[in-house]
Design an enzyme around this catalytic site. Structure first.
Site, PDB file in Angstrom:
ATOM      1  N   TYR A   1       0.856  -1.192   0.000  1.00  0.00           N
ATOM      2  CA  TYR A   1       0.000   0.000   0.000  1.00  0.00           C
ATOM      3  C   TYR A   1       0.889   1.239   0.000  1.00  0.00           C
ATOM      4  O   TYR A   1       1.792   1.338  -0.817  1.00  0.00           O
ATOM      5  CB  TYR A   1      -0.974  -0.059   1.191  1.00  0.00           C
ATOM      6  CG  TYR A   1      -2.141   0.885   1.035  1.00  0.00           C
ATOM      7  CD1 TYR A   1      -2.958   0.833  -0.089  1.00  0.00           C
ATOM      8  CD2 TYR A   1      -2.421   1.833   2.010  1.00  0.00           C
ATOM      9  CE1 TYR A   1      -4.018   1.708  -0.249  1.00  0.00           C
ATOM     10  CE2 TYR A   1      -3.486   2.705   1.874  1.00  0.00           C
ATOM     11  CZ  TYR A   1      -4.275   2.647   0.741  1.00  0.00           C
ATOM     12  OH  TYR A   1      -5.311   3.518   0.595  1.00  0.00           O
TER      13      TYR A   1
ATOM     14  N   LYS B   1     -20.669 -20.067  -8.320  1.00  0.00           N
ATOM     15  CA  LYS B   1     -20.001 -19.947  -9.619  1.00  0.00           C
ATOM     16  C   LYS B   1     -18.531 -19.585  -9.416  1.00  0.00           C
ATOM     17  O   LYS B   1     -17.635 -20.107 -10.096  1.00  0.00           O
ATOM     18  CB  LYS B   1     -20.701 -18.877 -10.451  1.00  0.00           C
ATOM     19  CG  LYS B   1     -20.444 -18.978 -11.938  1.00  0.00           C
ATOM     20  CD  LYS B   1     -21.313 -20.045 -12.570  1.00  0.00           C
ATOM     21  CE  LYS B   1     -21.210 -20.024 -14.077  1.00  0.00           C
ATOM     22  NZ  LYS B   1     -22.152 -20.948 -14.703  1.00  0.00           N
TER      23      LYS B   1
ATOM     24  N   ASN C   1     -33.850 -29.752 -15.493  1.00  0.00           N
ATOM     25  CA  ASN C   1     -33.417 -30.088 -14.132  1.00  0.00           C
ATOM     26  C   ASN C   1     -34.448 -29.613 -13.121  1.00  0.00           C
ATOM     27  O   ASN C   1     -35.024 -28.543 -13.295  1.00  0.00           O
ATOM     28  CB  ASN C   1     -32.063 -29.423 -13.832  1.00  0.00           C
ATOM     29  CG  ASN C   1     -30.907 -30.402 -13.948  1.00  0.00           C
ATOM     30  OD1 ASN C   1     -31.062 -31.571 -13.667  1.00  0.00           O
ATOM     31  ND2 ASN C   1     -29.759 -29.898 -14.345  1.00  0.00           N
TER      32      ASN C   1
END
Length: 750
Positions: free
Chosen positions: A37, A92, A287
């Site tokens: 940083y 995901k 499904n």
């Protein structure tokens, strides 16, 4: 508890959710923080300000995908909104990381319409290397993807459309091959006309299906040109309107070659299946309940019904995880500006080709040891097959380059190695050895050549150009197994019962006649694969040998020790395991041979293990382990180690650092070595650990492997006069291939 309760507990347990942010650079000191940083971070900021492309060099952008959704069409749940859809988007992200090592920020948008979503994602473009659109309702999803693909300079991919298209497309290519039908002659019927159905139909055309042969049905029946004149069909449905009589799904399926279900469960019956053409292809992908149950479709006819579903409990699961992680991996690595049709086709073709290859044992075990071999019940790879990463991804990257979508190019061979390294350090290390082996393949005897795993390993050794295998075993049995698994190669086979082994019996008798072996016994022993293989190597008719797959280690090691013996500069053999961690490699010795080594044995084992490390391009730093640190305990056990260290340090042949005796944490922890024992010969943590006895070595490496999360390669035998390696009982095909590669490199150095 039921599945729902288990899932709630899974997501609720601390920390909640499934993903977190982890640092990739050290943050342990004040200097680390000043680099991460302020003030150090200003330097990369200035460089990126000069050239925005340097963001790929100085930030994580090149490996960061945004999973974006408004939660308007979550699979099986419908329009539940962005917040309720967040667990799906986190999931995901898990799949991206697990299968392709891609980092993800999930972004759930409370957007009023398609335009609002488009503008929001456009504003986030500087953050990401790619955008994965997810669970957005049709027809808005078409416009969102089209506009973002046109206006963003990074790849955009709507997985609900294209994922199913690509995976089912790969399955269709192979199903047509099995059924003996040409793609351009297939009569294809779709049940469903949503985003995934329309995208799949378009993609099948890219693969070679004639658009004129595609019939699409929605809830009102066949989409015809006549309907388009009288109904408000969206432009995407209109594209597949046909000039044929109106009717229902049953009418459309009559005489069809392929049924593609992307609609609702239970709408197809056995009579509809019986009305299809010979050897029908049925993809019932609704499904959780498919359009027709797997058992019902299979039982409807006497000929071959090639069936795929979206479920994991039946063969041929069409699972999008076979696509999006690897497509994005390839796109990111060449800094593609888009994911175009050529890249999607390349992914499908690569998946189709992979299904025709021999399946690794680890994949078979992951799916309950069910047979996995190319045919009606195996037309697409399994999601847990690690080879998808380095088969599909390079194909996508190459297609991006060839089609002009890539901003950088890659060397394919080097790229595959880089991808393999993402699957673990062991693959990276083995690639070093296997590449050396391929440069000059040697003849490797597989003493248990009749075993199924040995035959499959022999095929891979030939296919990859690693070695020239020689299978010892029953020739008819080997040929039967080769045909059973569809292995297209002509192996070299030595059948002890039919081959002329008289010369080998003579040599065995010559070697062992003063060791209690009679001429008759030599003739009998040479019919044993271990003895025959050992004599073949000893006489130079083969260059190396592998055994032990079906024998206990001592009994497998005995014949090569009796016939081949140890090297001129060695009196003892030893077993070594290479353990690979995320950022570290350690060689452990002796783990299999010498029960209570004295000073001479410890000295030899250390020297030969260091030489082995260099075959893997690892510069050895050896620590000789004890419960004592540099003389803190003085007894016969620690004295023998100190004597071995002293000899090694004064031995001109040993050109790598060796020290001890030392405790295990002293050997591997840098702070202990440098702060407490700064006098040590080791400037960095040891990567060769020599244990004081077999008991400690075997326990130590197994604890490191199981509790430390290390992958183990071995045991590798050192100190032999000719290359011999003894497998562990139950080793997998990949272990055989790996050790054969090590044996070839050993033989190259002979």
């Amino acid at each position: 508890m039921g599945l729902d309760e288990d899932a709630l507990e899974y997501h609720r347990s601390e920390p909640p959710g499934k993903i977190e942010i982890a640092t990739t650079k050290p943050t342990n000191t004040q200097r680390d923080l000043s680099l991460a940083y302020s003030p150090g971070v200003a330097a990369p900021c200035r460089e990126i300000d000069k050239d925005p492309e340097r963001a790929f060099e100085y930030t994580a952008k090149g490996n960061l995908v945004g999973v974006v959704s408004d939660g308007s069409a979550v699979l099986g749940l419908g329009d539940i909104g962005p917040e309720a859809g967040k667990p799906v988007m986190e999931g995901k992200g898990v799949l991206f990381k697990r299968f392709a090592d891609i980092d993800v920020f999930d972004v759930e948008l409370d957007a009023d319409d398609a335009e609002a979503m488009i503008q929001t994602v456009q504003a986030m473009e500087p953050t990401f290397g790619g955008i994965n659109l997810e669970d957005i309702a049709a027809p808005e999803c078409f416009e969102v993807e089209r506009r973002l693909s046109e206006e963003l300079d990074i790849p955009v991919f709507h997985d609900d459309q294209h994922g199913t298209a690509i995976i089912s497309g790969a399955a269709m290519v192979n199903a047509a091959d099995i059924a003996g039908k040409e793609l351009d002659e297939l009569d294809v019927v779709f049940s469903g006309a949503g985003a995934s159905a329309i995208a799949s139909a378009k993609f099948y055309v890219s693969l070679g299906v004639s658009k004129d042969n595609i019939t699409m049905c929605d809830s009102s029946g066949i989409i015809t040109e006549e309907r388009a004149k009288h109904e408000e069909l969206n432009e995407f449905k209109q594209e597949f309107a046909r000039d044929i009589p109106e009717g229902g799904l049953a009418d459309a399926m009559e005489g069809a070659d392929v049924f593609v279900g992307l609609s609702v469960g239970g709408i197809v019956d056995q009579e509809m299946v019986r009305s299809m053409a010979s050897d029908p292809i049925i993809f019932a992908m609704a499904n959780p309940d498919p359009e027709i149950a797997y058992e019902d479709a299979k039982a409807a006819r006497d000929d071959t019904v090639i069936m795929a579903t979206g479920r994991s409990d039946y063969p041929n699961q069409v699972n999008n995880v076979l696509g999006f992680p690897f497509i994005f991996r390839g796109a990111l690595d060449v800094r593609a500006t888009e994911i175009n049709e050529e890249m999607k086709v390349a992914a499908a073709r690569a998946l189709a080709d992979l299904a025709k290859q021999d399946v690794p044992d680890e994949v078979v075990k992951a799916y309950g040891d069910q047979p996995l071999q190319f045919g009606p019940d195996y037309i697409i790879p399994k999601p847990l097959d690690p080879r998808v990463l380095f088969e599909v991804t390079p194909a996508v990257a190459e297609a991006a380059i060839e089609s002009g979508a890539a901003r950088t190019e890659i060397d394919t061979d080097a790229y595959v190695e880089k991808l393999e390294a993402r699957l673990g350090k062991s693959r990276e290390m083995m690639r070093v050895v296997l590449n050396k082996a391929k440069s000059d393949p040697q003849r490797v005897v597989l003493a248990e050549g009749h075993d199924e795993k040995m035959i499959r390993a022999a095929y891979q050794l030939v296919e990859q150009g690693i070695a020239e295998p020689i299978l010892i075993g029953d020739a008819d049995r080997i040929e039967s197994t080769r045909r059973k698994f569809g292995l297209e190669f002509d192996p070299v086979v030595v059948d002890p019962e039919t081959a002329d082994v008289a010369d080998y019996a003579d040599r065995l008798y010559e070697i062992r006649q003063r060791k209690g072996i009679t001429r008759r016994e030599a003739e009998e022993l040479v019919r044993d694969g271990n003895y025959l293989g050992s004599v073949m190597v000893e006489m130079g008719d083969a260059d190396a040998m592998l055994t032990g797959l079906t024998h206990h280690y001592p009994s497998a090691l005995r014949p090569p020790l009796q016939v081949i013996g140890t090297a001129d500069d060695a009196d003892y053999a030893a077993g070594v395991y290479m353990l690979t961690f995320k950022n570290r490699v350690i060689f452990c010795a002796d783990t299999t041979v010498n029960q209570d080594p004295d000073t001479d044995v410890l000295e030899e084992v250390t020297r030969h293990t260091g030489e082995l490390a260099r075959r893997f391009n690892v510069e050895p730093r050896a620590a000789m382990l004890s419960y004592s640190n540099f003389g803190s305990v003085d007894n016969p056990g620690t004295k023998k180690i100190r004597r071995a260290v002293s000899r090694l340090q004064s031995d001109d042949r040993v050109d790598f650092p060796v020290d001890g005796e030392m405790q295990a944490d002293t050997a591997v922890v840098e702070d202990i070595l440098q702060d407490t024992y700064e006098f040590s010969e080791l400037d960095d943590p040891a990567n060769v650990l020599v244990f004081p006895n077999l008991e400690a070595g075997n326990i130590g490496y197994k604890l490191l492997q199981r509790l430390g999360g290390a992958e183990a390669i071995g045991p590798m035998l050192v100190g032999m006069d000719k290359p011999v390696h003894v497998l562990q009982r139950g080793d997998e095909v990949k272990d055989i291939v790996n050790l054969a590669g090590v044996a070839v490199v050993d033989a190259q150095q002979e």
